[in-house]
Scaffold this active site. Structure first.
Site, PDB file in Angstrom:
ATOM      1  N   ASP A  82      -3.647  -3.468  11.809  1.00 33.99           N
ATOM      2  CA  ASP A  82      -3.149  -2.106  12.023  1.00 33.99           C
ATOM      3  C   ASP A  82      -4.129  -1.346  12.936  1.00 33.99           C
ATOM      4  OD1 ASP A  82      -1.516   0.119  11.564  1.00 33.99           O
ATOM      5  OD2 ASP A  82      -2.561   0.691   9.716  1.00 33.99           O
ATOM      6  N   ALA A 212       3.766   7.563   7.398  1.00 37.69           N
ATOM      7  CA  ALA A 212       5.042   7.681   6.686  1.00 37.69           C
ATOM      8  C   ALA A 212       4.897   7.936   5.183  1.00 37.69           C
ATOM      9  CB  ALA A 212       5.873   6.428   6.927  1.00 37.69           C
ATOM     10  N   THR A 254       2.332   2.586   5.221  1.00 41.85           N
ATOM     11  CA  THR A 254       1.966   3.404   4.066  1.00 41.85           C
ATOM     12  C   THR A 254       0.557   3.075   3.606  1.00 41.85           C
ATOM     13  OG1 THR A 254       4.285   3.297   3.392  1.00 41.85           O
ATOM     14  CG2 THR A 254       2.714   4.087   1.752  1.00 41.85           C
TER      15      THR A 254
END
Ligand code: TD3
Ligand code: ZN
Length: 308
Positions: A82, A212, A254
Site C-alpha cells: 500500500d 474509506a 481500511t
C-alpha cells in the site's frame, strides 16, 4: 491455499459489482483478525502492508506471516503493498512474493506521476504482479476552499483515461473527496460520486477507494468510554460507501477502523482488569474485535459470500 492474485480477486469483483476489503496489517493479531473475519463471512480478502508496516515488523516477518495465513485460510488471500514510494521497497515486494503493489506518485506533477508509474508497471509485469496507482490528491472535499482548488485536487476524468491507457496499470485510485485517518470531514461528508462514475466509464478497470474508513460511532463511543480521546472524528458514511461501490469501486482500503477496534479492545482490558499482565489477555480481545469489524465491513462491501 497459496496466495491468490490480486487481479483475479478484483476482476471478479469488477465483473460482479462488489468491492473487496484491503485491510492494513502490522502484526500477527491484526492479520489473524482480518483472516478470521473474512473466513467467517466467506469473503476474499486483500492484506495490505505499507512501507511503515515493513519498517515496523520487518519484510520477511510480514511476508512469512501472510503466506502462512493464506495457506491455512479457506478464502482467497492476496498480499498488497500500500502506498509504495521507495523504488527499492517496491522492487523487493515485486520480487518477494507480493501479488500486487501500489506506486503512489500522486504528489508529483501529472507527467512525472505517469512516468514513475509506467516504470513500476514495467518492473512488475515479468513477475505477474499487478499494479495500482493514484491520480489526484486525497483531501476532504470540505477542506477545499475554491472550485479551482477542488479541480486541482480531485481526479480529472480525462486525465484518468490517458493515465490508465499510457501506464497500463491494473487498478486506479482516484481522489473523490476522501482522506486518510479519523478526521475526514469538517462539515457534512460528501463524496463526488458523479466524478467517480465518469472515471469508471472512461477507464473500465477496478477502482480503489482510499481513506474509506467509516469511523463507526459505536467504536468512537466505546473508545471515549474507556478513556480514549478523538473528538470530532468523522468517517465516510456507510450509505455513501455503498453508492461508491455501486458506481465502480472494487477495492476499499481500511486501516483507521481496525486501529480504532484494536485500541478500544486493549483499553477495555487494561481499564476493567488492572491485574492483567498476560499479553494474550490484552491482545486476544483486540484480535476478536478486529474480526467483528472485518465481518461487518465485508457485508457492507458485498464481498461476503464471494470467496468461491
Ligand atoms: O491506504 N490506506 C491505508 C493506509 C493509510 C495510512 O494509514 C487507506 O486508504 C485507509 O484509509 P483509512 O480511511 O482507513 O484511514
Ligand atoms: Zn491510502
Amino acid at each position: 491455499m497459496a496466495l491468490t492474485s490480486t487481479k483475479e480477486i478484483l476482476e471478479k469483483a469488477h465483473r460482479e459489482g462488489y468491492a473487496v476489503g484491503a485491510f492494513n496489517v502490522n502484526n500477527m493479531e491484526i492479520l489473524q483478525g482480518v483472516i478470521e473475519g473474512s473466513q467467517e463471512t466467506s469473503a476474499p480478502v486483500i492484506v495490505a502492508v505499507t512501507e511503515g508496516a515493513i519498517r515496523y515488523a520487518g519484510f520477511d516477518y510480514l511476508v512469512a506471516m501472510v503466506r502462512v495465513a493464506a495457506e491455512e485460510a479457506s478464502v482467497p488471500v492476496a498480499l498488497h503493498l500500500d502506498h509504495g514510494r521507495d523504488p527499492g521497497v517496491i522492487r523487493r515486494c515485486i520480487e518477494g512474493g507480493f501479488t500486487s503493489v501500489m506506486i503512489d506518485a500522486s504528489h508529483l506533477p501529472f507527467e512525472e506521476n505517469l512516468k514513475a508509474t509506467k516504470e513500476v508497471v514495467e518492473m512488475a509485469r515479468p513477475f505477474g504482479v499487478s499494479v495500482e496507482a493514484e491520480l489526484g490528491r486525497l483531501k476532504g472535499v470540505e477542506d477545499l476552499l475554491s472550485v479551482k482548488e477542488r479541480e486541482a485536487t480531485l481526479t480529472d476524468p480525462e486525465e484518468a483515461e490517458r493515465f490508465v491507457r499510457e501506464t497500463g496499470i491494473d487498478f486506479l485510485a482516484p481522489a473523490i473527496g476522501t482522506s486518510h485517518g479519523a478526521f475526514k470531514f469538517k462539515g457534512k461528508p460528501k463524496l463526488d460520486i458523479d466524478r467517480l462514475r465518469e472515471i469508471k466509464g472512461r477507464v473500465g478497470i477496478p477502482l480503489v477507494l482510499h481513506g474509506a474508513s467509516t469511523v463507526p460511532p459505536w467504536l468512537l463511543e466505546l473508545l471515549h468510554s474507556y478513556g480514549g480521546k478523538l473528538d470530532e472524528a468523522k468517517g465516510v458514511p456507510p450509505d455513501q460507501l455503498r453508492e461508491a461501490i455501486a458506481s465502480g469501486v472494487n477495492k476499499v482500503n481500511t486501516d483507521t477502523d481496525l486501529r480504532l477496534a484494536f485500541t478500544v479492545a486493549v483499553r477495555k482490558v487494561l481499564q476493567e482488569s488492572p491485574e492483567v499482565f498476560d499479553p494474550r489477555k490484552i491482545l486476544g480481545p483486540a484480535r476478536d474485535l478486529i474480526k467483528r469489524v472485518v465481518m461487518e465491513k465485508n457485508r457492507l462491501f458485498g464481498s461476503a459470500g464471494k470467496a468461491s
